[in-house]
Design a protein around this motif. Structure first.
Motif, PDB file in Angstrom:
ATOM      1  N   HIS A  28       0.836  -1.206   0.000  1.00  0.00           N
ATOM      2  CA  HIS A  28       0.000   0.000   0.000  1.00  0.00           C
ATOM      3  C   HIS A  28       0.873   1.259   0.000  1.00  0.00           C
ATOM      4  N   SER A  29       1.946   1.220   0.775  1.00  0.00           N
ATOM      5  CA  SER A  29       2.866   2.360   0.817  1.00  0.00           C
ATOM      6  C   SER A  29       3.546   2.549  -0.532  1.00  0.00           C
ATOM      7  N   MET A  30       3.921   1.449  -1.181  1.00  0.00           N
ATOM      8  CA  MET A  30       4.562   1.534  -2.491  1.00  0.00           C
ATOM      9  C   MET A  30       3.605   2.100  -3.545  1.00  0.00           C
ATOM     10  N   SER A  31       2.329   1.717  -3.439  1.00  0.00           N
ATOM     11  CA  SER A  31       1.345   2.254  -4.406  1.00  0.00           C
ATOM     12  C   SER A  31       1.187   3.757  -4.233  1.00  0.00           C
ATOM     13  N   ASN A  32       1.259   4.253  -3.004  1.00  0.00           N
ATOM     14  CA  ASN A  32       1.186   5.702  -2.761  1.00  0.00           C
ATOM     15  C   ASN A  32       2.381   6.421  -3.394  1.00  0.00           C
ATOM     16  N   ILE A  33       3.559   5.800  -3.280  1.00  0.00           N
ATOM     17  CA  ILE A  33       4.751   6.389  -3.910  1.00  0.00           C
ATOM     18  C   ILE A  33       4.599   6.400  -5.420  1.00  0.00           C
ATOM     19  N   GLY A  34       3.998   5.312  -5.974  1.00  0.00           N
ATOM     20  CA  GLY A  34       3.758   5.250  -7.418  1.00  0.00           C
ATOM     21  C   GLY A  34       2.834   6.359  -7.894  1.00  0.00           C
ATOM     22  N   VAL A  35       1.766   6.597  -7.134  1.00  0.00           N
ATOM     23  CA  VAL A  35       0.826   7.679  -7.489  1.00  0.00           C
ATOM     24  C   VAL A  35       1.532   9.033  -7.433  1.00  0.00           C
ATOM     25  N   ALA A  36       2.336   9.252  -6.401  1.00  0.00           N
ATOM     26  CA  ALA A  36       3.078  10.511  -6.275  1.00  0.00           C
ATOM     27  C   ALA A  36       4.019  10.703  -7.458  1.00  0.00           C
ATOM     28  N   SER A  37       4.671   9.607  -7.891  1.00  0.00           N
ATOM     29  CA  SER A  37       5.601   9.680  -9.027  1.00  0.00           C
ATOM     30  C   SER A  37       4.870  10.075 -10.305  1.00  0.00           C
ATOM     31  N   LEU A  38       3.691   9.476 -10.523  1.00  0.00           N
ATOM     32  CA  LEU A  38       2.909   9.813 -11.717  1.00  0.00           C
ATOM     33  C   LEU A  38       2.470  11.283 -11.700  1.00  0.00           C
ATOM     34  N   LEU A  39       2.039  11.753 -10.544  1.00  0.00           N
ATOM     35  CA  LEU A  39       1.589  13.152 -10.431  1.00  0.00           C
ATOM     36  C   LEU A  39       2.743  14.123 -10.667  1.00  0.00           C
ATOM     37  N   ILE A  40       3.923  13.776 -10.135  1.00  0.00           N
ATOM     38  CA  ILE A  40       5.090  14.645 -10.349  1.00  0.00           C
ATOM     39  C   ILE A  40       5.467  14.661 -11.833  1.00  0.00           C
ATOM     40  N   ALA A  41       5.444  13.477 -12.460  1.00  0.00           N
ATOM     41  CA  ALA A  41       5.777  13.392 -13.891  1.00  0.00           C
ATOM     42  C   ALA A  41       4.760  14.177 -14.723  1.00  0.00           C
ATOM     43  N   PHE A  42       3.461  14.004 -14.408  1.00  0.00           N
ATOM     44  CA  PHE A  42       2.415  14.729 -15.145  1.00  0.00           C
ATOM     45  C   PHE A  42       2.566  16.235 -14.959  1.00  0.00           C
ATOM     46  N   SER A  43       2.907  16.655 -13.752  1.00  0.00           N
ATOM     47  CA  SER A  43       3.108  18.095 -13.485  1.00  0.00           C
ATOM     48  C   SER A  43       4.255  18.639 -14.314  1.00  0.00           C
ATOM     49  N   ALA A  44       5.331  17.850 -14.453  1.00  0.00           N
ATOM     50  CA  ALA A  44       6.487  18.295 -15.244  1.00  0.00           C
ATOM     51  C   ALA A  44       6.119  18.421 -16.729  1.00  0.00           C
ATOM     52  N   VAL A  45       5.299  17.474 -17.220  1.00  0.00           N
ATOM     53  CA  VAL A  45       4.840  17.533 -18.619  1.00  0.00           C
ATOM     54  C   VAL A  45       4.025  18.795 -18.844  1.00  0.00           C
ATOM     55  N   MET A  46       3.051  19.047 -17.959  1.00  0.00           N
ATOM     56  CA  MET A  46       2.179  20.214 -18.110  1.00  0.00           C
ATOM     57  C   MET A  46       2.985  21.507 -18.029  1.00  0.00           C
ATOM     58  N   LEU A  47       3.931  21.565 -17.115  1.00  0.00           N
ATOM     59  CA  LEU A  47       4.733  22.774 -16.957  1.00  0.00           C
ATOM     60  C   LEU A  47       5.587  23.027 -18.222  1.00  0.00           C
ATOM     61  N   SER A  48       6.132  21.930 -18.774  1.00  0.00           N
ATOM     62  CA  SER A  48       6.946  22.067 -19.999  1.00  0.00           C
ATOM     63  C   SER A  48       6.118  22.607 -21.149  1.00  0.00           C
ATOM     64  N   TYR A  49       4.879  22.102 -21.317  1.00  0.00           N
ATOM     65  CA  TYR A  49       3.998  22.608 -22.384  1.00  0.00           C
ATOM     66  C   TYR A  49       3.626  24.064 -22.146  1.00  0.00           C
ATOM     67  N   TRP A  50       3.325  24.360 -20.917  1.00  0.00           N
ATOM     68  CA  TRP A  50       2.841  25.711 -20.581  1.00  0.00           C
ATOM     69  C   TRP A  50       3.934  26.749 -20.796  1.00  0.00           C
ATOM     70  N   LEU A  51       5.153  26.422 -20.407  1.00  0.00           N
ATOM     71  CA  LEU A  51       6.275  27.361 -20.529  1.00  0.00           C
ATOM     72  C   LEU A  51       7.028  27.175 -21.851  1.00  0.00           C
ATOM     73  N   LYS A  52       6.601  26.232 -22.657  1.00  0.00           N
ATOM     74  CA  LYS A  52       7.227  25.947 -23.948  1.00  0.00           C
ATOM     75  C   LYS A  52       8.733  25.743 -23.812  1.00  0.00           C
ATOM     76  N   LEU A  53       9.070  24.842 -22.863  1.00  0.00           N
ATOM     77  CA  LEU A  53      10.483  24.552 -22.604  1.00  0.00           C
ATOM     78  C   LEU A  53      11.007  23.598 -23.669  1.00  0.00           C
ATOM     79  N   SER A  54      12.337  23.656 -23.879  1.00  0.00           N
ATOM     80  CA  SER A  54      12.966  22.844 -24.927  1.00  0.00           C
ATOM     81  C   SER A  54      13.303  21.437 -24.474  1.00  0.00           C
TER      82      SER A  54
END
Length: 624
Positions: free
Chosen positions: A79-105
């Motif tokens: 259960h603890s590992m699944s929580n870490i997995g969810v956190a990892s996905l959210l961090i990755a998704f946030s990085a994708v959205m931020l890159s699109y929004w700021l049009k990073l290279s």
């Protein structure tokens, strides 16, 4: 190690939050390094540097929201590992959205690698932390190493619980199932029970926990008995039924059996002479309600006597032994007769002997507790000496077949009034024998009888049950020990071997130190002796100083050269020195005068003059 465990929950959470927060930018750096195949991806990072502060702060928010910092290392699971997995996905998704929004290279694969690396790092950090804590706990602290017998569900749950405890550390499993041998279960190896002895020594195991709650009681008792050969504590995990009914581990602790404390093998005293001697005879036991007297009565039932006469001055004690014996007596057809009376009452003793047609007397009635007799010397002398005179003379006048006196090793060169009065009783019996050849008079000297009233076994058991301390009067005090059945059997055999004026003793091996008995009892009770220096352990052993009249060691014989063999290799006969008839008569007159005048000084002066080897214990040795 203790300092880590002593940290407050808030401080521990702050540490976990800080570690996870550092892992976010570290994972992002590793994502760039992996994507560009270099350990110094400074150019691409400079083009997307804004990701580091923003994702780091956003990552802290995600970690806080998903409560990753609240995951306990000891409770790290799927259960603890699944929580870490969810956190990892959210961090990755946030990085994708931020890159699109700021049009990073930065390549779109970097945020995905960011999530993967964070997940790996977060799990690895917890696994490393957990193993580090376990390593530290094994290297230091006071956790006792334990083995768990049973690698089933109960054993696995017990191991998990012990890993969070500060008292014990599970080291390995023992299981009867050969399919489990050599496997790792819950992070612990599973071994064959045949290897337990070697494993205990190799891993310094201090305790075995039996974690098979579904095991049948008979099988469990057999297993506990088998495990008892190892010098470690044995405790039993209660069954689920016991837990539901409110019973706990304390109810499962083994009771210490007297023979476990002897320090030697039990002596086999079952011989055909006993049955021949008492079969068809009317046997009277004085002091029938006492520890030795009652056991004599129990064993006499197996000798097929014509009748057993219980003679006792204590009403409740007589009632208790009568109630116990009547049921078995009815089954065997042996009549049990209970008679109240004091051995100092000549008319009562002679009357019972005549009415019941007594043929053999086993004289076990006596005041035996050293401190009590030391403070009540006149009554001690009345009961132990004059009482013996009354019963012995009544036996002689009735021309009984045998008279056996139960004596004590404290009668040899005594340092207390109890021992001195028992030696005087022996002198009286020897004197009566010289004038009455028709009756065979003999004496039996015991060591300390384990389990009898006032002995160390019930005293130590009560003290252990209270949590200590266990009190020992002197660290060097030693005693000979025997069990109640051995003591009673010795009396019966003495009656069979008696020729007249005999003193019988049992070869009880080497004397045992009382402090060693105390340590053994604490260990066998499932506890640990407290170390006086470190304070580690459960039960303290406290030295209180010798009591008035108590000796450092006891002897069984006045003259070792007087020993003669008997048909039993472990029973010895001695013919010791005695007083003349005139000397015994004078001793008894002086004794009666002391009691009539209530003159304690006169009594002690008489004892010093008539009892060979009597001396008062040196005060210095009592307190050293």
């Amino acid at each position: 190690m203790n300092s880590i465990h002593d940290l407050s929950r808030a401080k521990k959470r702050a540490i976990f939050l800080a570690v996870d927060s550092i892992l976010v930018p570290l994972a992002l750096y590793c994502a760039f390094a992996f994507r560009y195949g270099t350990g110094t991806p400074w150019m691409p990072i400079s083009d997307s540097w804004v990701l580091f502060p923003v994702i780091s702060m956003w990552g802290v928010g995600i970690i806080w929201a998903l409560r990753l910092h609240r995951i306990k290392l000891n409770a790290f699971d799927t259960h603890s590992m699944s929580n870490i997995g969810v956190a990892s996905l959210l961090i990755a998704f946030s990085a994708v959205m931020l890159s699109y929004w700021l049009k990073l290279s930065a390549p779109r694969s970097v945020p995905l690698l960011l999530g993967l690396f964070f997940c790996i790092f977060a799990v690895a950090a917890r696994v490393v932390g957990l193993n580090l804590l376990r390593w530290l706990s094994e290297r230091g602290g006071n956790r006792k190493p334990v083995a768990i017998y049973g690698a089933g569900a109960a054993g696995i749950q017990l191991a998990a619980a012990l890993r969070q405890a500060s008292e014990a550390r599970p080291v390995f499993f023992i299981d009867d199932n050969p399919n489990l041998h050599g496997l790792m279960v819950a992070g612990l190896p599973v071994h064959d029970p045949a290897k337990l002895g070697k494993l205990i020594k190799a891993r310094n195991i201090e305790q075995i926990l039996l974690a098979v709650p579904s095991m049948a009681k008979k099988r469990r008792d057999e297993l506990i008995s088998k495990l008892g050969v190892y010098e470690v504590e044995v405790q039993v995990l209660p069954s689920y039924v016991d837990l539901m009914s409110g019973k706990g581990l304390a109810d499962s602790l083994r009771t210490v059996a007297p023979d476990q404390l002897l320090g030697r093998d039990k002596v086999d005293l079952d011989t055909p002479e006993i049955a021949k001697t008492y079969a068809g005879r009317v046997v009277m036991v004085t002091g029938a309600g006492g520890s030795i007297g009652s056991e004599l009565c129990r064993q006499l039932l197996n000798c097929n006597p014509a009748r057993i006469v219980l003679f006792e001055q204590g009403e409740f004690q007589l009632y208790s032994i009568d109630q116990e014996l009547q049921l078995e007596a009815k089954a065997t057809g042996i009549p049990i007769v209970s008679r109240l009376g004091s051995v100092t009452n000549k008319a009562r003793v002679a009357g019972v002997i005549a009415e019941e047609g007594v043929e053999i007397v086993l004289h076990a009635a006596a005041y035996k507790h050293v401190p009590l007799v030391e403070e009540n010397e006149l009554e001690g002398a009345r009961n132990n000496v004059l009482g013996t005179q009354v019963v012995a003379e009544a036996a002689a006048e009735a021309k009984l077949e045998r008279f056996i006196l139960v004596s004590t090793d404290k009668a040899v060169r005594p340092t207390n009034i109890m021992g001195a009065t028992k030696r005087m009783a022996e002198l009286v019996v020897q004197d009566v024998q010289t004038r009455n050849a028709a009756t065979k008079f003999a004496m039996v000297r015991f060591g300390n009888v384990l389990g009898s009233s006032g002995s160390v076994l019930p005293l130590f058991q009560k003290q252990i049950a209270r949590g200590g301390p266990v009190t020992v009067t002197h660290k060097d005090v030693t005693r000979f020990f025997m069990t109640i059945p051995e003591a009673a059997r010795l009396v019966l055999l003495a009656g069979a071997y008696a020729k007249g004026r005999d003193v019988f003793v049992l070869d009880m091996g080497e004397p045992q130190k009382i402090i060693d008995i105390a340590h053994r009892m604490i260990t066998l009770s499932g506890r640990k002796v407290k170390d006086p220096k470190t304070g580690i352990g459960d039960i303290e052993v406290k030295v209180t100083g010798l009591r008035p009249g108590e000796k450092l060691y006891e002897e069984l014989l006045i003259d070792d050269d007087s020993l003669l063999p008997t048909p039993h290799a472990k029973i010895l006969r001695a013919q010791e020195c005695m007083l003349s008839q005139i000397e015994v008569a004078s001793m008894l007159r002086e004794l009666q005068g002391s009691i009539l005048d209530a003159d304690k000084v006169r009594l002690r002066r008489l004892i010093a003059a008539r009892v060979e080897g009597y001396h008062v214990q040196d005060v210095d040795s009592r307190v050293s």
